[in-house]
Design a protein around this motif. Structure first.
Motif, mmCIF file in Angstrom:
data_model
loop_
_atom_site.group_PDB
_atom_site.id
_atom_site.type_symbol
_atom_site.label_atom_id
_atom_site.label_comp_id
_atom_site.label_asym_id
_atom_site.label_seq_id
_atom_site.Cartn_x
_atom_site.Cartn_y
_atom_site.Cartn_z
ATOM 1 N N ALA A 142 0.837 -1.205 0.000
ATOM 2 C CA ALA A 142 0.000 0.000 0.000
ATOM 3 C C ALA A 142 0.868 1.250 0.000
ATOM 4 O O ALA A 142 2.031 1.218 0.392
ATOM 5 C CB ALA A 142 -0.900 0.001 1.229
ATOM 6 N N ASP A 166 -0.996 7.223 0.275
ATOM 7 C CA ASP A 166 -2.194 7.873 -0.259
ATOM 8 C C ASP A 166 -3.426 7.141 0.251
ATOM 9 O O ASP A 166 -3.618 5.972 -0.039
ATOM 10 C CB ASP A 166 -2.160 7.840 -1.792
ATOM 11 N N ARG A 167 -4.248 7.792 1.020
ATOM 12 C CA ARG A 167 -5.446 7.153 1.559
ATOM 13 C C ARG A 167 -6.665 7.415 0.675
ATOM 14 O O ARG A 167 -7.793 7.257 1.076
ATOM 15 C CB ARG A 167 -5.720 7.626 2.995
ATOM 16 N N LYS A 168 -6.385 7.808 -0.560
ATOM 17 C CA LYS A 168 -7.476 8.051 -1.510
ATOM 18 C C LYS A 168 -7.474 6.937 -2.540
ATOM 19 O O LYS A 168 -7.306 5.788 -2.203
ATOM 20 C CB LYS A 168 -7.306 9.438 -2.127
ATOM 21 N N MET A 189 -4.442 4.174 -2.998
ATOM 22 C CA MET A 189 -4.024 3.491 -1.779
ATOM 23 C C MET A 189 -3.228 2.213 -2.065
ATOM 24 O O MET A 189 -2.138 2.046 -1.541
ATOM 25 C CB MET A 189 -5.246 3.190 -0.913
ATOM 26 N N TYR A 222 -6.317 -2.257 10.321
ATOM 27 C CA TYR A 222 -7.096 -1.019 10.190
ATOM 28 C C TYR A 222 -7.978 -1.177 8.965
ATOM 29 O O TYR A 222 -7.497 -1.176 7.832
ATOM 30 C CB TYR A 222 -6.141 0.166 10.057
ATOM 31 N N ARG A 264 -10.309 -0.629 5.949
ATOM 32 C CA ARG A 264 -10.647 0.397 4.951
ATOM 33 C C ARG A 264 -11.462 -0.241 3.826
ATOM 34 O O ARG A 264 -11.441 0.209 2.686
ATOM 35 C CB ARG A 264 -9.363 1.015 4.372
ATOM 36 N N LYS A 294 -13.689 1.795 1.346
ATOM 37 C CA LYS A 294 -13.033 2.883 0.615
ATOM 38 C C LYS A 294 -12.879 2.525 -0.859
ATOM 39 O O LYS A 294 -12.424 1.439 -1.204
ATOM 40 C CB LYS A 294 -11.652 3.136 1.233
ATOM 41 N N ASN A 354 -1.619 -2.981 11.677
ATOM 42 C CA ASN A 354 -1.649 -1.920 12.676
ATOM 43 C C ASN A 354 -1.001 -2.474 13.939
ATOM 44 O O ASN A 354 -1.619 -3.248 14.676
ATOM 45 C CB ASN A 354 -3.096 -1.493 12.943
#
Length: 160
Positions: A32, A35-37, A40, A111, A113, A116, A144
């Protein structure tokens, strides 16, 4: 693997399957980015809802290089050892955990996501396809270490 391939459809070795069975203590990691958009997942990373367990940092990783220098690189060759480091840290505090329990803790504490929307890992020359991050791995999440240590504490305390 760094072939931007769905390993559920096109196995990439080593894999967590054998003669109709599944290896219960093997953890498969995707790469990964920060960038959490939409970007990712790394554009190069393999993925699979059934056979990639979790994602970890693997894009623009600064690491030591020959001749006492540093270099920036990409790949699951970064994501996997980061996850192995998380596993080693957990085991240093909780050595009584089995490999299967350790894998479970890393996956349960990821974590999440999964909802998303991200771009499907693919060659940059191809059209970008949007998918939910949860379709790219079992957990739909990232390793995490903090949450993993908390969960390991909880699980080992309940055994005593």
């Amino acid at each position: 693997g760094n072939d931007n391939t769905d390993v559920d459809k096109h196995p990439h070795y080593p894999i967590d399957r054998y003669n109709g069975g599944q290896v219960k203590n093997m953890l498969t990691v995707g790469a990964a980015s920060m960038d959490r958009k939409k970007k990712m997942p790394g554009t190069f990373t393999n993925y699979g809802k059934m056979h990639v367990d979790v994602f970890a940092p693997g894009v623009d990783i600064v690491s030591s290089a020959p001749e006492s220098t540093y270099d920036k690189g990409n790949g699951t060759s970064y994501a996997s050892p980061i996850t192995a480091g998380v596993a080693a840290l957990i085991l240093s505090y909780y050595p009584e955990l089995s490999a299967v329990e350790l894998k479970s803790i890393i996956m349960e504490s990821a974590y999440n996501r999964s909802k998303k929307k991200v771009y499907l890992p693919a060659d940059r020359s191809k059209e970008k396809q949007e998918v939910k991050f949860g379709t790219l791995s079992v957990t739909g999440g990232f390793v995490n270490v903090y949450r993993a240590l908390k969960l390991a504490e909880k699980k080992t305390a309940s055994k005593k």
